[in-house]
Design a protein around this motif. Structure first.
Motif, PDB file in Angstrom:
ATOM      1  N   ALA A  20     -12.894  42.949 -17.088  1.00  0.00           N
ATOM      2  CA  ALA A  20     -13.913  43.896 -16.599  1.00  0.00           C
ATOM      3  C   ALA A  20     -14.704  44.328 -17.830  1.00  0.00           C
ATOM      4  CB  ALA A  20     -13.254  45.095 -15.932  1.00  0.00           C
ATOM      5  N   ILE A  21     -16.024  44.307 -17.714  1.00  0.00           N
ATOM      6  CA  ILE A  21     -16.903  44.561 -18.855  1.00  0.00           C
ATOM      7  C   ILE A  21     -17.671  45.860 -18.638  1.00  0.00           C
ATOM      8  CG2 ILE A  21     -18.782  43.623 -20.250  1.00  0.00           C
ATOM      9  CD1 ILE A  21     -18.074  40.865 -18.851  1.00  0.00           C
ATOM     10  N   ASP A  22     -17.510  46.799 -19.575  1.00  0.00           N
ATOM     11  CA  ASP A  22     -18.252  48.055 -19.564  1.00  0.00           C
ATOM     12  C   ASP A  22     -19.034  48.167 -20.866  1.00  0.00           C
ATOM     13  OD1 ASP A  22     -16.887  48.640 -17.199  1.00  0.00           O
ATOM     14  OD2 ASP A  22     -15.464  49.988 -18.184  1.00  0.00           O
ATOM     15  N   GLU A  24     -20.370  50.568 -24.099  1.00  0.00           N
ATOM     16  CA  GLU A  24     -19.558  51.456 -24.940  1.00  0.00           C
ATOM     17  C   GLU A  24     -19.446  52.872 -24.384  1.00  0.00           C
ATOM     18  OE1 GLU A  24     -21.137  51.916 -28.911  1.00  0.00           O
ATOM     19  OE2 GLU A  24     -23.171  51.781 -28.150  1.00  0.00           O
ATOM     20  N   ASN A  25     -20.287  53.209 -23.396  1.00  0.00           N
ATOM     21  CA  ASN A  25     -20.229  54.528 -22.766  1.00  0.00           C
ATOM     22  C   ASN A  25     -19.442  54.518 -21.462  1.00  0.00           C
ATOM     23  OD1 ASN A  25     -21.885  55.808 -24.758  1.00  0.00           O
ATOM     24  ND2 ASN A  25     -23.635  54.738 -23.847  1.00  0.00           N
ATOM     25  N   GLY A  26     -18.861  53.349 -21.114  1.00  0.00           N
ATOM     26  CA  GLY A  26     -18.056  53.257 -19.901  1.00  0.00           C
ATOM     27  C   GLY A  26     -18.817  52.854 -18.659  1.00  0.00           C
ATOM     28  N   LEU A  27     -20.114  52.530 -18.778  1.00  0.00           N
ATOM     29  CA  LEU A  27     -20.872  52.073 -17.616  1.00  0.00           C
ATOM     30  C   LEU A  27     -20.520  50.622 -17.304  1.00  0.00           C
ATOM     31  CD1 LEU A  27     -24.426  53.531 -18.217  1.00  0.00           C
ATOM     32  CD2 LEU A  27     -23.019  53.858 -16.202  1.00  0.00           C
ATOM     33  N   PRO A  28     -20.145  50.328 -16.050  1.00  0.00           N
ATOM     34  CA  PRO A  28     -19.760  48.955 -15.694  1.00  0.00           C
ATOM     35  C   PRO A  28     -20.948  47.993 -15.808  1.00  0.00           C
ATOM     36  CG  PRO A  28     -19.145  50.504 -13.956  1.00  0.00           C
ATOM     37  CD  PRO A  28     -19.988  51.248 -14.936  1.00  0.00           C
ATOM     38  N   LEU A  29     -20.708  46.858 -16.444  1.00  0.00           N
ATOM     39  CA  LEU A  29     -21.736  45.825 -16.601  1.00  0.00           C
ATOM     40  C   LEU A  29     -21.409  44.583 -15.793  1.00  0.00           C
ATOM     41  CD1 LEU A  29     -22.342  46.059 -20.457  1.00  0.00           C
ATOM     42  CD2 LEU A  29     -23.715  47.084 -18.625  1.00  0.00           C
ATOM     43  N   GLY A  30     -20.155  44.412 -15.406  1.00  0.00           N
ATOM     44  CA  GLY A  30     -19.793  43.238 -14.632  1.00  0.00           C
ATOM     45  C   GLY A  30     -18.368  42.799 -14.885  1.00  0.00           C
ATOM     46  N   TYR A  31     -18.089  41.616 -14.372  1.00  0.00           N
ATOM     47  CA  TYR A  31     -16.782  40.995 -14.543  1.00  0.00           C
ATOM     48  C   TYR A  31     -16.981  39.618 -15.132  1.00  0.00           C
ATOM     49  CZ  TYR A  31     -15.040  44.730 -11.622  1.00  0.00           C
ATOM     50  OH  TYR A  31     -14.720  45.963 -11.138  1.00  0.00           O
ATOM     51  N   PRO A  52     -26.981  40.423 -27.342  1.00  0.00           N
ATOM     52  CA  PRO A  52     -26.344  40.314 -28.654  1.00  0.00           C
ATOM     53  C   PRO A  52     -26.510  41.626 -29.426  1.00  0.00           C
ATOM     54  CG  PRO A  52     -27.510  38.310 -28.160  1.00  0.00           C
ATOM     55  CD  PRO A  52     -27.871  39.300 -27.075  1.00  0.00           C
ATOM     56  N   GLY A  53     -25.435  42.040 -30.081  1.00  0.00           N
ATOM     57  CA  GLY A  53     -25.421  43.309 -30.796  1.00  0.00           C
ATOM     58  C   GLY A  53     -24.829  44.446 -29.976  1.00  0.00           C
ATOM     59  N   SER A  54     -24.676  44.233 -28.659  1.00  0.00           N
ATOM     60  CA  SER A  54     -24.108  45.272 -27.791  1.00  0.00           C
ATOM     61  C   SER A  54     -22.619  45.445 -28.057  1.00  0.00           C
ATOM     62  CB  SER A  54     -24.282  44.913 -26.317  1.00  0.00           C
ATOM     63  OG  SER A  54     -25.632  44.798 -25.979  1.00  0.00           O
ATOM     64  N   ARG A  55     -22.177  46.692 -27.992  1.00  0.00           N
ATOM     65  CA  ARG A  55     -20.747  46.997 -28.103  1.00  0.00           C
ATOM     66  C   ARG A  55     -20.207  47.147 -26.688  1.00  0.00           C
ATOM     67  NH1 ARG A  55     -19.289  48.401 -33.252  1.00  0.00           N
ATOM     68  NH2 ARG A  55     -21.010  48.790 -34.667  1.00  0.00           N
ATOM     69  N   LEU A  56     -19.061  46.512 -26.450  1.00  0.00           N
ATOM     70  CA  LEU A  56     -18.482  46.493 -25.113  1.00  0.00           C
ATOM     71  C   LEU A  56     -17.071  47.071 -25.111  1.00  0.00           C
ATOM     72  CD1 LEU A  56     -19.376  42.821 -24.103  1.00  0.00           C
ATOM     73  CD2 LEU A  56     -20.711  44.898 -23.655  1.00  0.00           C
ATOM     74  N   SER A  57     -16.687  47.577 -23.951  1.00  0.00           N
ATOM     75  CA  SER A  57     -15.316  47.980 -23.696  1.00  0.00           C
ATOM     76  C   SER A  57     -14.799  47.028 -22.620  1.00  0.00           C
ATOM     77  CB  SER A  57     -15.288  49.424 -23.200  1.00  0.00           C
ATOM     78  OG  SER A  57     -13.976  49.786 -22.852  1.00  0.00           O
ATOM     79  N   LEU A  58     -13.706  46.336 -22.899  1.00  0.00           N
ATOM     80  CA  LEU A  58     -13.175  45.328 -21.985  1.00  0.00           C
ATOM     81  C   LEU A  58     -11.804  45.735 -21.478  1.00  0.00           C
ATOM     82  CD1 LEU A  58     -13.907  42.241 -24.261  1.00  0.00           C
ATOM     83  CD2 LEU A  58     -15.385  43.158 -22.475  1.00  0.00           C
ATOM     84  N   ALA A  72     -12.136  46.537 -27.518  1.00  0.00           N
ATOM     85  CA  ALA A  72     -13.553  46.738 -27.814  1.00  0.00           C
ATOM     86  C   ALA A  72     -14.055  45.458 -28.485  1.00  0.00           C
ATOM     87  CB  ALA A  72     -13.747  47.931 -28.738  1.00  0.00           C
ATOM     88  N   ALA A  73     -15.290  45.088 -28.186  1.00  0.00           N
ATOM     89  CA  ALA A  73     -15.846  43.856 -28.748  1.00  0.00           C
ATOM     90  C   ALA A  73     -17.344  44.028 -28.988  1.00  0.00           C
ATOM     91  CB  ALA A  73     -15.600  42.683 -27.806  1.00  0.00           C
ATOM     92  N   LEU A  74     -17.865  43.184 -29.840  1.00  0.00           N
ATOM     93  CA  LEU A  74     -19.287  43.141 -30.155  1.00  0.00           C
ATOM     94  C   LEU A  74     -19.818  41.803 -29.667  1.00  0.00           C
ATOM     95  CD1 LEU A  74     -21.690  44.445 -31.778  1.00  0.00           C
ATOM     96  CD2 LEU A  74     -20.929  43.027 -33.689  1.00  0.00           C
ATOM     97  N   VAL A  75     -20.948  41.816 -28.934  1.00  0.00           N
ATOM     98  CA  VAL A  75     -21.578  40.569 -28.482  1.00  0.00           C
ATOM     99  C   VAL A  75     -22.287  39.949 -29.680  1.00  0.00           C
ATOM    100  CG1 VAL A  75     -23.241  39.498 -26.907  1.00  0.00           C
ATOM    101  CG2 VAL A  75     -21.929  41.512 -26.163  1.00  0.00           C
TER     102      VAL A  75
END
Length: 135
Positions: A20-22, A24-31, A52-58, A72-75
């Motif tokens: 599940a991909i959110d 960095e603020n916890g807004l859902p972006l997809g799966y 690219p450059g976006s920070r994600l919470s997985l 946490a990951a960086l695109v």
């Protein structure tokens, strides 16, 4: 978009590992599904759009035994690709920013097990050798 030169060996998980991909603020972006992994990052397939450059919470979901790990990951890069069934999906390269060692270890163990290779731990995660004293 182009892929940068790979710096570490990639391993393909034997069974799909969902994520599940959110943002960095916890807004859902997809799966998505993890296509391949390394100790430094991985490639995910998703129908969501990531920059690219976006920070994600997985939230990485394993099925056997059932476990969910957060990371946490960086695109790093993105382009078009296909999933295992041949459906068009976007591919994104991620660099782990704050993945628990348990999550990365579990991903690597699953993939190495499927490839028939002997499991090797990432640098810095080896168990501390025990000193054996002879009498």
């Amino acid at each position: 978009m182009s892929n940068p030169t790979r710096q570490r060996a990639r391993i393909v998980p034997p069974d799909p590992i969902t994520v599940a991909i959110d943002d960095e603020n916890g807004l859902p972006l997809g799966y998505g599904v993890i296509a391949n992994i390394s100790d430094a990052g991985g490639c995910i397939l998703t129908d969501g759009r990531l920059e690219p450059g976006s920070r994600l919470s997985l939230r990485v979901s394993f099925s056997h035994p059932p476990e969910v790990h957060e990371a946490a990951a960086l695109v790093v890069w993105g382009d078009e690709g296909e999933d295992r069934a041949g459906c068009r999906m976007d591919r994104y390269g991620l660099r782990w920013k704050d993945a628990s060692s348990a999550c990365v270890r579990r991903l690597r163990e699953l993939a190495l097990e499927a490839s028939g290779e002997r499991s090797t731990l990432a640098r810095g995660t080896d168990p501390i050798p025990q000193l054996v004293l002879s009498r």
